[in-house]
Motif scaffolding. Structure first.
Motif, PDB file in Angstrom:
ATOM      1  N   ASP A 150       0.804  -1.217   0.000  1.00 51.88           N
ATOM      2  CA  ASP A 150       0.000   0.000   0.000  1.00 51.88           C
ATOM      3  C   ASP A 150       0.843   1.277   0.000  1.00 51.88           C
ATOM      4  OD1 ASP A 150       0.991  -0.323   2.537  1.00 51.88           O
ATOM      5  OD2 ASP A 150      -0.893   0.113   3.563  1.00 51.88           O
ATOM      6  N   CYS A 151       2.123   1.139  -0.233  1.00 52.38           N
ATOM      7  CA  CYS A 151       3.009   2.298  -0.342  1.00 52.38           C
ATOM      8  C   CYS A 151       2.582   3.123  -1.556  1.00 52.38           C
ATOM      9  CB  CYS A 151       4.449   1.801  -0.499  1.00 52.38           C
ATOM     10  SG  CYS A 151       5.677   3.099  -0.595  1.00 52.38           S
ATOM     11  N   ASN A 152       2.654   4.435  -1.460  1.00 53.41           N
ATOM     12  CA  ASN A 152       2.211   5.310  -2.533  1.00 53.41           C
ATOM     13  C   ASN A 152       3.216   5.280  -3.686  1.00 53.41           C
ATOM     14  OD1 ASN A 152       1.526   7.521  -4.211  1.00 53.41           O
ATOM     15  ND2 ASN A 152       0.509   8.520  -2.489  1.00 53.41           N
ATOM     16  N   THR A 153       2.855   4.611  -4.756  1.00 54.36           N
ATOM     17  CA  THR A 153       3.734   4.458  -5.908  1.00 54.36           C
ATOM     18  C   THR A 153       4.028   5.812  -6.547  1.00 54.36           C
ATOM     19  OG1 THR A 153       2.699   2.316  -6.286  1.00 54.36           O
ATOM     20  CG2 THR A 153       4.067   3.174  -8.053  1.00 54.36           C
ATOM     21  N   GLY A 154       3.071   6.705  -6.532  1.00 51.19           N
ATOM     22  CA  GLY A 154       3.271   8.042  -7.084  1.00 51.19           C
ATOM     23  C   GLY A 154       4.372   8.806  -6.365  1.00 51.19           C
ATOM     24  N   HIS A 155       4.454   8.629  -5.056  1.00 49.07           N
ATOM     25  CA  HIS A 155       5.520   9.290  -4.297  1.00 49.07           C
ATOM     26  C   HIS A 155       6.883   8.746  -4.711  1.00 49.07           C
ATOM     27  CE1 HIS A 155       2.797  10.633  -0.725  1.00 49.07           C
ATOM     28  NE2 HIS A 155       2.585  11.336  -1.824  1.00 49.07           N
ATOM     29  N   ILE A 156       6.957   7.447  -4.924  1.00 49.43           N
ATOM     30  CA  ILE A 156       8.220   6.845  -5.355  1.00 49.43           C
ATOM     31  C   ILE A 156       8.603   7.373  -6.740  1.00 49.43           C
ATOM     32  CG2 ILE A 156       9.405   4.699  -5.954  1.00 49.43           C
ATOM     33  CD1 ILE A 156       7.600   3.297  -3.869  1.00 49.43           C
ATOM     34  N   LEU A 157       7.642   7.404  -7.652  1.00 52.13           N
ATOM     35  CA  LEU A 157       7.918   7.878  -9.008  1.00 52.13           C
ATOM     36  C   LEU A 157       8.325   9.351  -9.021  1.00 52.13           C
ATOM     37  CD1 LEU A 157       5.058   6.084 -10.963  1.00 52.13           C
ATOM     38  CD2 LEU A 157       7.483   5.459 -10.871  1.00 52.13           C
ATOM     39  N   ALA A 158       7.797  10.131  -8.080  1.00 54.32           N
ATOM     40  CA  ALA A 158       8.139  11.549  -7.991  1.00 54.32           C
ATOM     41  C   ALA A 158       9.597  11.769  -7.588  1.00 54.32           C
ATOM     42  CB  ALA A 158       7.212  12.257  -7.008  1.00 54.32           C
ATOM     43  N   LEU A 159      10.231  10.761  -7.025  1.00 50.77           N
ATOM     44  CA  LEU A 159      11.630  10.878  -6.615  1.00 50.77           C
ATOM     45  C   LEU A 159      12.589  10.805  -7.805  1.00 50.77           C
ATOM     46  CD1 LEU A 159      11.620   8.495  -3.512  1.00 50.77           C
ATOM     47  CD2 LEU A 159      11.441  10.991  -3.523  1.00 50.77           C
ATOM     48  N   GLU A 160      12.074  10.368  -8.946  1.00 45.92           N
ATOM     49  CA  GLU A 160      12.944  10.095 -10.094  1.00 45.92           C
ATOM     50  C   GLU A 160      13.858  11.264 -10.444  1.00 45.92           C
ATOM     51  OE1 GLU A 160      12.781   8.709 -14.750  1.00 45.92           O
ATOM     52  OE2 GLU A 160      10.900   9.054 -13.686  1.00 45.92           O
ATOM     53  N   HIS A 161      13.323  12.449 -10.575  1.00 40.10           N
ATOM     54  CA  HIS A 161      14.147  13.587 -10.986  1.00 40.10           C
ATOM     55  C   HIS A 161      14.865  14.239  -9.809  1.00 40.10           C
ATOM     56  CE1 HIS A 161      12.682  13.145 -14.996  1.00 40.10           C
ATOM     57  NE2 HIS A 161      11.433  13.187 -14.569  1.00 40.10           N
ATOM     58  N   GLN A 162      14.387  13.998  -8.596  1.00 38.22           N
ATOM     59  CA  GLN A 162      15.031  14.569  -7.417  1.00 38.22           C
ATOM     60  C   GLN A 162      16.396  13.939  -7.160  1.00 38.22           C
ATOM     61  OE1 GLN A 162      12.535  14.505  -3.930  1.00 38.22           O
ATOM     62  NE2 GLN A 162      10.710  15.003  -5.114  1.00 38.22           N
ATOM     63  N   VAL A 163      16.574  12.693  -7.535  1.00 40.00           N
ATOM     64  CA  VAL A 163      17.812  11.980  -7.219  1.00 40.00           C
ATOM     65  C   VAL A 163      18.908  12.184  -8.260  1.00 40.00           C
ATOM     66  CG1 VAL A 163      16.571  10.217  -5.915  1.00 40.00           C
ATOM     67  CG2 VAL A 163      17.081   9.822  -8.318  1.00 40.00           C
ATOM     68  N   ASP A 164      18.578  12.770  -9.394  1.00 42.98           N
ATOM     69  CA  ASP A 164      19.539  12.870 -10.495  1.00 42.98           C
ATOM     70  C   ASP A 164      20.861  13.522 -10.096  1.00 42.98           C
ATOM     71  OD1 ASP A 164      17.928  11.539 -12.265  1.00 42.98           O
ATOM     72  OD2 ASP A 164      17.123  13.346 -13.199  1.00 42.98           O
ATOM     73  N   GLY A 165      20.811  14.608  -9.359  1.00 40.50           N
ATOM     74  CA  GLY A 165      22.039  15.290  -8.954  1.00 40.50           C
ATOM     75  C   GLY A 165      22.938  14.425  -8.089  1.00 40.50           C
ATOM     76  N   TYR A 166      22.350  13.642  -7.228  1.00 40.55           N
ATOM     77  CA  TYR A 166      23.130  12.782  -6.339  1.00 40.55           C
ATOM     78  C   TYR A 166      23.675  11.553  -7.066  1.00 40.55           C
ATOM     79  CZ  TYR A 166      21.809  15.587  -2.356  1.00 40.55           C
ATOM     80  OH  TYR A 166      21.675  16.629  -1.481  1.00 40.55           O
ATOM     81  N   LEU A 167      23.029  11.182  -8.145  1.00 41.75           N
ATOM     82  CA  LEU A 167      23.485  10.004  -8.890  1.00 41.75           C
ATOM     83  C   LEU A 167      24.698  10.291  -9.765  1.00 41.75           C
ATOM     84  CD1 LEU A 167      20.108   8.413 -10.006  1.00 41.75           C
ATOM     85  CD2 LEU A 167      21.592   7.719  -8.130  1.00 41.75           C
ATOM     86  N   GLU A 168      24.943  11.564 -10.067  1.00 47.47           N
ATOM     87  CA  GLU A 168      26.054  11.906 -10.965  1.00 47.47           C
ATOM     88  C   GLU A 168      27.396  11.410 -10.436  1.00 47.47           C
ATOM     89  OE1 GLU A 168      25.922  12.922 -14.097  1.00 47.47           O
ATOM     90  OE2 GLU A 168      23.755  12.764 -13.813  1.00 47.47           O
ATOM     91  N   ASP A 169      27.653  11.583  -9.132  1.00 53.35           N
ATOM     92  CA  ASP A 169      28.923  11.118  -8.552  1.00 53.35           C
ATOM     93  C   ASP A 169      29.052   9.609  -8.664  1.00 53.35           C
ATOM     94  OD1 ASP A 169      29.593  13.700  -7.862  1.00 53.35           O
ATOM     95  OD2 ASP A 169      28.851  13.520  -5.803  1.00 53.35           O
ATOM     96  N   ILE A 170      27.962   8.910  -8.422  1.00 53.80           N
ATOM     97  CA  ILE A 170      27.988   7.450  -8.494  1.00 53.80           C
ATOM     98  C   ILE A 170      28.174   7.005  -9.944  1.00 53.80           C
ATOM     99  CG2 ILE A 170      26.738   5.326  -7.970  1.00 53.80           C
ATOM    100  CD1 ILE A 170      25.214   6.937  -5.828  1.00 53.80           C
ATOM    101  N   LYS A 171      27.508   7.680 -10.890  1.00 52.28           N
ATOM    102  CA  LYS A 171      27.665   7.352 -12.307  1.00 52.28           C
ATOM    103  C   LYS A 171      29.099   7.505 -12.758  1.00 52.28           C
ATOM    104  CE  LYS A 171      23.043   8.402 -14.035  1.00 52.28           C
ATOM    105  NZ  LYS A 171      22.252   9.285 -14.918  1.00 52.28           N
TER     106      LYS A 171
END
Length: 126
Positions: A99-120
């Motif tokens: 019952d976790c809100n899938t929309g909330h998870i999907l909304a994180l997609e663009h928020q994490v991009d900046g933090y993923l650059e170092d890992i990429k």
């Protein structure tokens, strides 16, 4: 890996009610970062090494439908849901309650991009 990145993803984990695990892997399923609640339920089935390469293959096949590149696959189970995001060369896997809100998870997609650059950068250089 920077503690700031781990703190950021740990904060995201607590922002979404019912979210148990966030895991970042490379395309082959090698874990790079995993944050989870201390009272984490047994969700190891969703993080098995064979699941990530299967997602990559399914995502590649889905892209052949002529609708463009596949970005996300959502799998619903009786007790869990697994949301996987294609951020090549990284794969983000979110495991939450049914019952976790899938929309909330999907909304994180663009928020994490900046933090993923170092890992990429670390993945592509190795």
């Amino acid at each position: 890996m920077s503690d700031d990145i781990k703190k950021y993803f740990n904060g995201l984990l607590h922002k979404v009610s019912g979210l148990y695990v966030i895991q970042i892997t490379d395309r082959d399923g090698v874990p790079l970062l995993r944050v989870s609640h201390s009272q984490e339920k047994n969700v190891d089935f969703a993080l098995m090494p064979s699941l990530i390469p299967t997602f990559t293959t399914a995502s590649d096949q889905a892209s052949k439908l002529g609708l463009g590149r596949n970005k996300t696959i959502i799998s619903m189970y009786s007790n869990y849901q697994v949301v996987q995001m294609n951020k090549l060369p990284l794969i983000l896997t979110f495991v939450g309650a049914e019952d976790c809100n899938t929309g909330h998870i999907l909304a994180l997609e663009h928020q994490v991009d900046g933090y993923l650059e170092d890992i990429k950068m670390a993945v592509t250089e190795s």
